[in-house]
Design a protein around this motif. Structure first.
Motif, PDB file in Angstrom:
ATOM      1  N   VAL A 107       0.856  -1.185   0.000  1.00  0.00           N
ATOM      2  CA  VAL A 107       0.000   0.000   0.000  1.00  0.00           C
ATOM      3  C   VAL A 107       0.896   1.240   0.000  1.00  0.00           C
ATOM      4  O   VAL A 107       1.860   1.306   0.758  1.00  0.00           O
ATOM      5  CB  VAL A 107      -0.899  -0.005   1.257  1.00  0.00           C
ATOM      6  CG1 VAL A 107      -1.623   1.310   1.412  1.00  0.00           C
ATOM      7  CG2 VAL A 107      -1.899  -1.137   1.180  1.00  0.00           C
ATOM      8  N   PRO A 108       0.618   2.214  -0.855  1.00  0.00           N
ATOM      9  CA  PRO A 108       1.503   3.379  -0.939  1.00  0.00           C
ATOM     10  C   PRO A 108       1.351   4.319   0.247  1.00  0.00           C
ATOM     11  O   PRO A 108       0.979   5.475   0.095  1.00  0.00           O
ATOM     12  CB  PRO A 108       1.101   4.046  -2.259  1.00  0.00           C
ATOM     13  CG  PRO A 108      -0.284   3.606  -2.504  1.00  0.00           C
ATOM     14  CD  PRO A 108      -0.439   2.268  -1.861  1.00  0.00           C
ATOM     15  N   ASP A 109       1.600   3.820   1.412  1.00  0.00           N
ATOM     16  CA  ASP A 109       1.494   4.636   2.609  1.00  0.00           C
ATOM     17  C   ASP A 109       2.431   4.048   3.665  1.00  0.00           C
ATOM     18  O   ASP A 109       2.144   3.008   4.242  1.00  0.00           O
ATOM     19  CB  ASP A 109       0.043   4.615   3.119  1.00  0.00           C
ATOM     20  CG  ASP A 109      -0.116   5.432   4.387  1.00  0.00           C
ATOM     21  OD1 ASP A 109       0.889   5.999   4.877  1.00  0.00           O
ATOM     22  OD2 ASP A 109      -1.242   5.481   4.898  1.00  0.00           O
ATOM     23  N   PRO A 110       3.579   4.707   3.895  1.00  0.00           N
ATOM     24  CA  PRO A 110       4.572   4.115   4.800  1.00  0.00           C
ATOM     25  C   PRO A 110       4.066   3.977   6.232  1.00  0.00           C
ATOM     26  O   PRO A 110       4.567   3.142   6.983  1.00  0.00           O
ATOM     27  CB  PRO A 110       5.761   5.076   4.717  1.00  0.00           C
ATOM     28  CG  PRO A 110       5.260   6.305   4.069  1.00  0.00           C
ATOM     29  CD  PRO A 110       4.035   5.965   3.316  1.00  0.00           C
ATOM     30  N   GLU A 111       3.054   4.757   6.614  1.00  0.00           N
ATOM     31  CA  GLU A 111       2.516   4.634   7.974  1.00  0.00           C
ATOM     32  C   GLU A 111       1.843   3.270   8.131  1.00  0.00           C
ATOM     33  O   GLU A 111       1.799   2.711   9.215  1.00  0.00           O
ATOM     34  CB  GLU A 111       1.470   5.718   8.270  1.00  0.00           C
ATOM     35  CG  GLU A 111       1.822   7.120   7.798  1.00  0.00           C
ATOM     36  CD  GLU A 111       2.911   7.766   8.627  1.00  0.00           C
ATOM     37  OE1 GLU A 111       3.136   7.291   9.750  1.00  0.00           O
ATOM     38  OE2 GLU A 111       3.541   8.725   8.148  1.00  0.00           O
TER      39      GLU A 111
ATOM     40  N   ARG B 127       2.710   0.436   6.832  1.00  0.00           N
ATOM     41  CA  ARG B 127       3.495  -0.782   6.711  1.00  0.00           C
ATOM     42  C   ARG B 127       3.754  -1.441   8.054  1.00  0.00           C
ATOM     43  O   ARG B 127       3.921  -2.644   8.131  1.00  0.00           O
ATOM     44  CB  ARG B 127       4.791  -0.542   5.933  1.00  0.00           C
ATOM     45  CG  ARG B 127       5.921   0.137   6.671  1.00  0.00           C
ATOM     46  CD  ARG B 127       7.159   0.185   5.787  1.00  0.00           C
ATOM     47  NE  ARG B 127       8.103   1.176   6.263  1.00  0.00           N
ATOM     48  CZ  ARG B 127       9.087   1.681   5.546  1.00  0.00           C
ATOM     49  NH1 ARG B 127       9.234   1.325   4.298  1.00  0.00           N
ATOM     50  NH2 ARG B 127       9.914   2.555   6.043  1.00  0.00           N
ATOM     51  N   GLU B 128       3.764  -0.659   9.125  1.00  0.00           N
ATOM     52  CA  GLU B 128       3.987  -1.278  10.429  1.00  0.00           C
ATOM     53  C   GLU B 128       2.713  -1.946  10.943  1.00  0.00           C
ATOM     54  O   GLU B 128       2.756  -3.019  11.505  1.00  0.00           O
ATOM     55  CB  GLU B 128       4.465  -0.239  11.464  1.00  0.00           C
ATOM     56  CG  GLU B 128       5.922   0.156  11.304  1.00  0.00           C
ATOM     57  CD  GLU B 128       6.132   1.281  10.314  1.00  0.00           C
ATOM     58  OE1 GLU B 128       5.148   2.019  10.070  1.00  0.00           O
ATOM     59  OE2 GLU B 128       7.234   1.423   9.757  1.00  0.00           O
TER      60      GLU B 128
ATOM     61  N   ARG C 112      -0.007  -3.173   9.385  1.00  0.00           N
ATOM     62  CA  ARG C 112      -0.754  -4.176   8.643  1.00  0.00           C
ATOM     63  C   ARG C 112      -0.238  -5.581   8.881  1.00  0.00           C
ATOM     64  O   ARG C 112       0.954  -5.796   9.023  1.00  0.00           O
ATOM     65  CB  ARG C 112      -0.603  -3.895   7.145  1.00  0.00           C
ATOM     66  CG  ARG C 112      -1.749  -3.165   6.546  1.00  0.00           C
ATOM     67  CD  ARG C 112      -1.427  -2.886   5.110  1.00  0.00           C
ATOM     68  NE  ARG C 112      -1.827  -3.972   4.249  1.00  0.00           N
ATOM     69  CZ  ARG C 112      -1.277  -4.192   3.050  1.00  0.00           C
ATOM     70  NH1 ARG C 112      -0.310  -3.442   2.616  1.00  0.00           N
ATOM     71  NH2 ARG C 112      -1.713  -5.176   2.294  1.00  0.00           N
TER      72      ARG C 112
END
Lengths: 324, 382
Positions: B303-307, B309-310, B312
């Motif tokens: 998903v293009p959202d670095p927030e 990635r932790e 999910r």
């Protein structure tokens, strides 16, 4: 600073004129860092990487300027023989299409082992043992038996693992991965990206990840460099870019991808097309497609402005863009 | 150019309407949009029933003996409603492109039926088949190889009229082609140009114009934007949505990019090894998946959202997709499934609303082919 690329310029002489594929690109990578280079086809992201790696086809390509400082040495000034010793041992590359990057008539064990024979002077037997070890490390089941198989006998994901194994063989300090998962299915892509991330951590390697996929960038990178028409238009820490972009092109890219986690309204479509590298528009190359372009953008090429928070933007109006 | 949209509310053959009625707090807007999309739906225009396609594997040169079969599509059923977009997702080799060819009657089905407005098109031939084909058109993946480089754009878009002259009389064709160019956002003066003079996105517009030429009711799109750059993809997707509204088209949208499929689809079917694993509205599939394969597939999409990635949950599947020539017994996903039990090896799970979710009215109450169906959100950060 492990790698410091300064004002790199690459041209291609074609029948129709000179294409400036890379037009003054600068980026730097620290040891252990992951830099994502994001761009559409023709943006020069792969050509720049090939120039850094020293595998650019010349002719038709020609490096016309710039420096590639790797551990302080300018690689562009080294003799080919010296460069060859660096390639593979200190920096290595992973390609998109493993099937065409691997030798079809050699079994993978021999191809992997060759790295140790050539660079480390090992015997065939020792090299074979190391190859099997490597295959095991990148998660290829039954490594000992499969070392005798040829590339076409592997699935796409397994082939990509073989190529990663080859890049890692000599534990280089820098890996350049050019669209490493673009040809793979999404569940296999997840496997390969996880493998890359784990090995990168274990070996403390720096990674330049060349991609067009904003999702892959967000998952894997520390910093991002966005390329457009042969130039870097924005570099920033990944978290900062996704909060707010400092260049209208970056922002447009972020707005134009549909999201998995919510149903969006109409997609933002960037008008027009990426420019032909033979005829890059004057001034800011993005101005014909830019929603905020003004007169100055048509005439003056913007420098990479310092835009705070470790970011740089090649937009005359980066401040307004950041503020939305 | 097209018939007005049918708003046939009396036909209540759409069980999904009630199932999406309870909106959950996170995606209130989305659910409302989904309800609107499903309520507008008319009657099914395509009904696919137990569709099977096996490609024989033979041995020997002179006396070919069948030694097995690649079970590319192995018993698939779904409906396509008028004016809706049904997305079909799955990894390479799952049979999604074979489904497209079967619906186009480019391949002959081994078994099963495809009803177009009540008529089984798998049994048609000759004139009747030709008439049906006019109504089902296709847009291909690769705009570079699907256009003949020696033909002008006018000839390419006008070629369907040679086969179906009743649609546009000879004198009228040039005007019709120019009209089509205009509809897909290309300059009508480009009619005499050749494909190489266009960019990838423009070529895909030409492919779409050709698909529209015969005023079809159904368009089957097989990976229509996967060869295009990100910034151009959005243009083509927006165009396809606009055309759907304008001409009341029904789309089957086959793609491997799950984000794009969510964006454009009203309903989504997930395929694995020739079978449909799960099917439902976009909210049901993406926000409330119950089949483990769907969950693994969705969790693998970056998903293009670095927030995110932790937060999910990632499900990393082991191994590769098994060969469709020799699929696992029982549930085909069991060899890669973390929930698999003995039952999965012996009993083929049917595509149905799981017993435990029946009548709950929640988003989980949609068809899923798993013995141990369980809701799990893998798309949003916890």
């Amino acid at each position: 600073m492990l790698l410091d690329v300064r004002d790199l310029r690459v041209e291609f002489r074609t029948r129709d004129g000179v294409a400036r594929a890379v037009n003054g690109v600068s980026y730097a990578v620290d040891a252990g860092e992951t830099l994502a280079v994001l761009g559409e086809s023709g943006s020069g992201k792969s050509v720049a990487a090939q120039a850094v790696m020293g595998i650019l086809d010349t002719p038709p390509g020609r490096i016309t300027g710039g420096e590639v400082l790797f551990r302080g040495r300018d690689l562009l000034r080294l003799k080919e023989e010296r460069r060859r010793r660096i390639r593979g041992a200190e920096m290595a590359m992973i390609f998109q299409d493993a099937l065409s990057a691997l030798n079809p008539v050699l079994d993978v064990g021999s191809q992997l082992g060759e790295m140790f024979v050539v660079h480390r002077g090992m015997s065939r037997g020792q090299a074979r043992a190391r190859a099997v070890e490597l295959m095991d490390r990148v998660g290829i089941p039954a490594a000992r038996e499969r070392a005798g198989d040829y590339p076409h006998q592997f699935s796409g994901g397994m082939r990509q693992r073989v190529m990663i194994a080859m890049a890692l063989a000599l534990e280089p300090a820098l890996i350049i991965a050019d669209e490493p998962t673009t040809a793979l299915d999404v569940t296999v892509q997840a496997q390969v990206m996880e493998l890359l991330a784990r090995l990168r951590r274990e070996l403390d390697m720096a990674l330049i990840l060349i991609t067009h996929d904003l999702g892959v960038v967000a998952e894997a990178a520390d910093r991002i460099a966005v390329m457009y028409a042969g130039r870097i238009v924005e570099t920033a820490p990944v978290h900062a870019v996704h909060r707010a972009a400092a260049h209208p092109y970056t922002r447009a890219l972020l707005d134009s991808v549909p999201r998995l986690d919510r149903k969006g309204r109409e997609l933002y479509a960037i008008r027009g097309l990426p420019p032909n590298p033979l005829r890059v528009p004057p001034g800011c190359a993005f101005h014909p497609r830019c929603p905020v372009a003004r007169d100055i953008c048509r005439t003056d090429e913007p420098p990479l402005y310092e835009a705070g928070e470790g970011r740089r933007s090649a937009c005359h109006f980066w401040r307004e863009t950041l503020d939305g | 150019m097209a018939e007005p949209r049918k708003s046939d509310d009396s036909m209540d053959a759409t069980p999904n309407v009630t199932e999406v009625a309870t909106a959950d707090a996170v995606t209130v807007d989305d659910s409302v949009a989904a309800i609107e999309a499903t309520v507008e739906r008319g009657e099914p225009i395509l009904q696919v029933r137990n569709l099977v396609k096996h490609f024989p594997l033979t041995q020997g040169v002179l006396f070919k003996k069948q030694v097995g079969a690649v079970k590319a599509v192995d018993g698939i059923s779904f409906d396509l409603y008028q004016g809706e977009t049904l997305g079909i997702v799955g990894e390479s080799g799952c049979g999604k492109s074979t489904v497209a060819k079967l619906l186009m009657t480019l391949e002959k089905a081994t078994a099963g039926e495809v009803f177009f407005k009540g008529q089984d098109i798998t049994r048609l031939s000759g004139r009747a088949l030709k008439a049906v084909r006019r109504n089902i058109q296709m847009v291909f993946q690769d705009p570079y190889t699907s256009l003949n480089p020696r033909m002008t754009v006018g000839d390419i878009i006008g070629e369907p009229f040679d086969i179906h002259p009743e649609v546009a009389p000879k004198g009228d064709r040039r005007r019709r082609v120019q009209e089509l160019l205009d509809v897909v956002g290309l300059n009508p003066e480009y009619i005499n140009r050749y494909p190489h003079q266009f960019s990838g996105g423009q070529r895909q517009r030409i492919g779409i114009a050709r698909g529209l030429a015969l005023n079809p009711e159904v368009i089957i799109c097989d990976e229509p934007v996967s060869a295009l750059d990100v910034s151009v993809q959005a243009q083509v997707i927006n165009l396809m949505e606009k055309l759907q509204d304008e001409f009341n088209l029904s789309y089957i949208f086959i793609a491997h990019d799950l984000s794009i499929v969510r964006h454009i689809s009203d309903r989504v079917g997930v395929m694995y090894l020739g079978k449909m694993a799960e099917i439902g509205t976009d909210t049901q599939i993406y926000d409330h998946p119950t089949h483990p394969y769907t969950q693994a597939l969705l969790s693998a999409v970056p998903v293009p959202d670095p927030e995110a990635r932790e937060g999910r949950e990632r499900i990393i599947l082991s191994g590769d997709v098994p060969s469709p020539a020799n699929p696992p017994s029982g549930c085909r996903f069991r060899t890669r499934c973390w929930k698999a039990q003995d039952k999965c090896a012996t009993e083929v799970p049917l595509l149905a609303v799981p017993e435990r979710f029946k009548g709950t009215g929640g988003h989980a109450a949609h068809e899923s082919a798993c013995h141990f169906a369980e809701e799990k959100d893998v798309v949003h950060a916890a």
